[in-house]
Each structure stands twice: as structure tokens, then as C-alpha cells.
Enzyme design. Structure first.
Site, short mmCIF file in Angstrom:
data_model
loop_
_atom_site.label_atom_id
_atom_site.label_comp_id
_atom_site.label_asym_id
_atom_site.label_seq_id
_atom_site.Cartn_x
_atom_site.Cartn_y
_atom_site.Cartn_z
N VAL A 152 0.84 -1.20 0.00
CA VAL A 152 0.00 0.00 0.00
C VAL A 152 0.88 1.25 0.00
CG1 VAL A 152 -1.84 -1.19 1.28
CG2 VAL A 152 -0.19 0.20 2.54
N CYS A 153 0.35 2.31 -0.59
CA CYS A 153 0.99 3.62 -0.51
C CYS A 153 -0.13 4.65 -0.68
CB CYS A 153 2.08 3.78 -1.57
SG CYS A 153 1.49 3.70 -3.26
N THR A 154 0.19 5.93 -0.75
CA THR A 154 -0.84 6.97 -0.70
C THR A 154 -1.88 6.85 -1.82
OG1 THR A 154 0.86 8.44 0.17
CG2 THR A 154 -1.22 9.46 -0.52
N GLY A 193 -1.08 4.91 -4.90
CA GLY A 193 -0.82 3.73 -5.71
C GLY A 193 0.40 3.79 -6.59
N ILE A 199 -4.16 4.07 -0.41
CA ILE A 199 -4.86 4.32 0.86
C ILE A 199 -5.92 5.39 0.67
CG2 ILE A 199 -4.52 5.10 3.24
CD1 ILE A 199 -1.53 4.11 2.88
#
Ligand SMILES: [Zn+2]
Ligand SMILES: [Zn+2]
Length: 297
Positions: free
Chosen positions: A185-187, A189, A214
Site C-alpha cells: 500500500v501507498c498513498t 498507488g 490508501i
């Protein structure tokens, strides 16, 4: 515009990326800069041969005009554009740059090439179901350690890196997950496209990446599973998607609950960390460590 009218203006922050071959990044960058300038947008856009990555703020009408314009370009027609509430001052200016990569990883094409191989996208709805069904999986948070500090998915693993290019340093820590089901996951994508590709190239067997990041998960399931608040690389510092959420950020200096970020007051450090009001001075500054405090003397 009168003060009363300007108070009614609502702002949107757009977040978007796409990995797609751009034959002439300079031409695209110049075009986007012209469009964004005309609309009075601020923010950052990076264009590379491998694609585009950007975040822009403007009043709602200008932001939506930009969206309509960029989606008319065949290369970006299917690009997912995320929106969050802005404040009109999220960015100091507009910057549109051509770089080698849209995310600075320094990985070789063999290590990570999202156009050749990247992890399967898992929708927020699917991840939500995985959490509900207690499926055996591990969320690996590919953001930087200071972003993780103010909020993250429950039970997630953090590589504890301060920049994407440091992921190779975290491989010993991630090694036990090699045969497990992993969701990166990251902010929004964009980092996961490369970070998950990197894991696959290093022999990880069952890797997924959260589609839309996220940001999209919190829009769809505010206050659920993701604890705390979402860090953002603009002057807002964190994004709030509502929902009944808890605050999990802790002051690096005293451990008190806080979501306030400061930059270390030592000029050679500038480490970005969480510090509570008690631990910052009248001008809102603090030192990240005794070493930095002493460096002054
Ligand atoms: Zn404190
Ligand atoms: Zn420091």
C-alpha cells in the site's frame, strides 16, 4: 472577488498517475504546464518516458476543467483521478518537470518495470473483505517512515525507509514474507506499482497492490482498518476523510498523542517528524534528537 465570495470558493486537490510510454516527455510537460497555468492551478507534475505522476490544486471548476482536458488525451483516457478537499494554499506554486522516473526509486528495468510486470491490483472492496474474513495476509506499507507515523493500516508492516530508493535496504526485514500473501500500500498507488514489481523480481510469490492506494480505501471506508490520518506531501500535511477514527500519531520526543508534523530545527537535519505542542517552542520548532539540539552549541 470580494472577501465574502472568496470564502465561498471550494478547492479540490487532484492526485493522479499512470505508467504509459510517453515518447516526448518535454512536449507533454510543456502542454500540461500551459493548461495548468491558464487554469491557475498549483502543485507538482512529473513527466517521464515511463508515464506521469501529479498532484494539482485549484478551485473546483478549474480542477474539473483540467481533468476533462487530460482525459481527452488517449494515453490518459482511463486514468483514475483522485480528489480530496483543498484549502487554496496546498502548494506554493506550479511545477511541471521532466525526470527519468515518475517515482524516484533508482531501480533498474530488471528490478521493476510496471509495464512488463507488476503485482495484481486488489480493490479497496476486496481488501475490506479480506480484513473482515480474517484472511491470512500481510499489508506492507511502502511509504516513508514519517508518513507511517501519523497513520497506517492495522497490523501492517513498515519497511522503515525514509525514501523509496531505500527499499533494497529493507529486504532482510521483508524476507520472512516471501512465501506469504502480501498487499503493498501507498498513498495513491504510484509507488506500489514499482515497489510491488521489485518484490516480485526478488522472488516474492503472492503479491498484490492496493488499487488507488490508501486514498481510495479511506474514501470508500472512512475510519475503518486504516488507523490515524493519511500523510500528504503538500501543505495540508494530512488528509481527513471523516469517519470515526482514532489518532495514533505519537510525539517523537515525549510520546504524547499528536498529528502535528515539524521539521527538525537543526539546519543540517530538517528531519520531518511528529512533535506535540508541548515539545515545540513558541515559533513551532523542535529538534529531533539531543544530537541536533547540541549541534547548535
Ligand atoms: Zn511531545
Ligand atoms: Zn534533527
Amino acid at each position: 472577488m470580494s472577501q465574502i465570495e472568496s470564502a465561498r470558493v471550494h478547492y479540490t486537490v487532484l492526485l493522479f498517475y499512470k505508467y504509459v510510454t510517453i515518447a516526448e516527455p518535454e512536449v507533454l510537460a510543456t502542454h500540461l504546464k500551459t493548461v495548468a497555468e491558464k487554469l491557475g492551478l498549483t502543485g507538482r507534475v512529473i513527466v517521464a518516458h515511463e508515464g506521469i505522476n501529479g498532484t494539482l490544486e485549484g478551485n473546483i471548476l478549474s480542477a474539473e476543467t483540467f481533468v476533462t482536458s487530460i482525459l481527452q488525451d488517449d494515453r490518459f483516457a482511463d486514468m483514475h483521478i483522485k480528489r480530496s478537499a483543498g484549502n487554496g494554499a496546498s502548494f506554493p506554486k506550479l511545477s511541471v518537470k521532466v525526470r527519468n522516473e515518475i517515482v524516484g526509486t533508482g531501480f533498474t528495468k530488471d528490478e521493476a518495470d510496471p509495464e512488463v510486470q507488476t503485482a495484481t491490483h486488489l480493490s479497496p472492496k476486496e481488501l475490506h473483505e479480506w480484513f473482515r474474513s480474517n484472511k491470512d495476509f500481510t499489508v506492507v506499507d511502502m511509504r516513508n517512515n514519517y508518513e507511517f507515523a501519523s497513520g497506517h493500516f492495522k497490523n501492517s508492516v513498515q519497511p522503515d525507509i525514509s525514501a523509496s530508493r531505500h527499499l533494497p535496504l529493507a529486504m532482510p526485514k521483508l524476507e520472512p514474507l516471501k512465501e506469504k500473501t502480501v498487499v503493498t500500500v501507498c498513498t495513491g498507488g504510484v509507488r506500489c506499482e514499482k515497489m510491488s514489481a521489485y518484490l516480485l523480481s526478488k522472488g516474492f510469490t503472492d503479491v498484490y497492490q492496493l488499487d488507488g492506494g490508501i486514498h481510495t480505501y479511506m474514501e470508500q471506508f472512512p475510519g475503518e482498518d486504516f488507523k490515524g490520518t493519511l500523510y500528504t506531501f503538500d501543505k495540508r500535511l494530512t488528509m481527513d476523510f471523516g469517519g470515526d477514527r482514532e489518532v495514533i500519531g505519537q510525539c517523537r520526543l515525549c510520546g504524547a498523542t499528536t498529528e502535528q508534523y515539524v521539521d527538525c530545527a537543526e539546519d543540517t537535519c530538517h528531519y520531518h517528524f511528529l512533535a506535540c505542542a508541548e515539545c515545540t517552542n513558541e515559533s513551532g520548532r523542535a529538534y529531533c534528537s539531543p544530537e541536533c539540539q547540541n549541534a547548535r552549541v
